[in-house]
Design an enzyme around this catalytic site. Sequence first.
Site, PDB file in Angstrom:
ATOM      1  N   GLY A 179       0.802  -1.228   0.000  1.00 22.55           N
ATOM      2  CA  GLY A 179       0.000   0.000   0.000  1.00 22.55           C
ATOM      3  C   GLY A 179       0.826   1.265   0.000  1.00 22.55           C
ATOM      4  CG  ASP A 230       5.137   1.043   4.835  1.00 19.57           C
ATOM      5  OD1 ASP A 230       5.986   1.946   4.846  1.00 19.57           O
ATOM      6  OD2 ASP A 230       5.255  -0.008   5.503  1.00 19.57           O
ATOM      7  CB  THR A 260      -9.067   2.776   5.671  1.00 17.28           C
ATOM      8  OG1 THR A 260      -8.196   3.410   4.723  1.00 17.28           O
ATOM      9  CG2 THR A 260      -9.448   3.743   6.762  1.00 17.28           C
ATOM     10  N   GLY A 261      -6.876   0.205   4.858  1.00 17.11           N
ATOM     11  CA  GLY A 261      -6.574  -0.780   3.811  1.00 17.11           C
ATOM     12  C   GLY A 261      -6.595  -2.178   4.386  1.00 17.11           C
TER      13      GLY A 261
END
Length: 170
Positions: free
Chosen positions: A30, A32, A120-121
């Site tokens: 994601g 990161d 939220t992922g």
Amino acid sequence: MIELIKGDITKIAVDAIVNAANSSLLGGGGVDGAIHRDGGPAILEDCRKIRARQGGCKTGEAVITTAGNLPAQYVIHTVGPVWQNGQQGEKELLRQAYYNSLKLAAKNNVLSISFPNISTGIYGFPKGQAASIAIQTVREFITKQAIIQRVIFVCFDEENHAVYQPILEE
């Protein structure tokens, strides 16, 4: 003072970009992964120094590194909680992740900061609840300090943008 955009956080020119990191600080998926990939090896090098000094970053806490090749001066890495049906203090931990990121930004004289949609992922935090916590925490923080002048919530997709929009308009 608070803005909402749909886009790629790695492309936003601000003083600090917040990374939804994992506790290892060694990169992941994601946002990161995108921050580490686009920012280059200097970010990972700083993260390794932090790991050697304190063993990573606990949920709700924040650390700061260079932004490497990103159009920012710093990356503030914070670890949001994994959603466990709201039974493990996740709401407070998410509030702390935003608050501690802002506190670290102010300590480093950051005037502008951008946030992704933390937790939220793959961490599964309900988007509406996460957006409410994020916006409320930022609003409370910026009214009590004079350093941070601009906060941008950067939504990677239309779904998150549509969740944030009405909450920000309240």
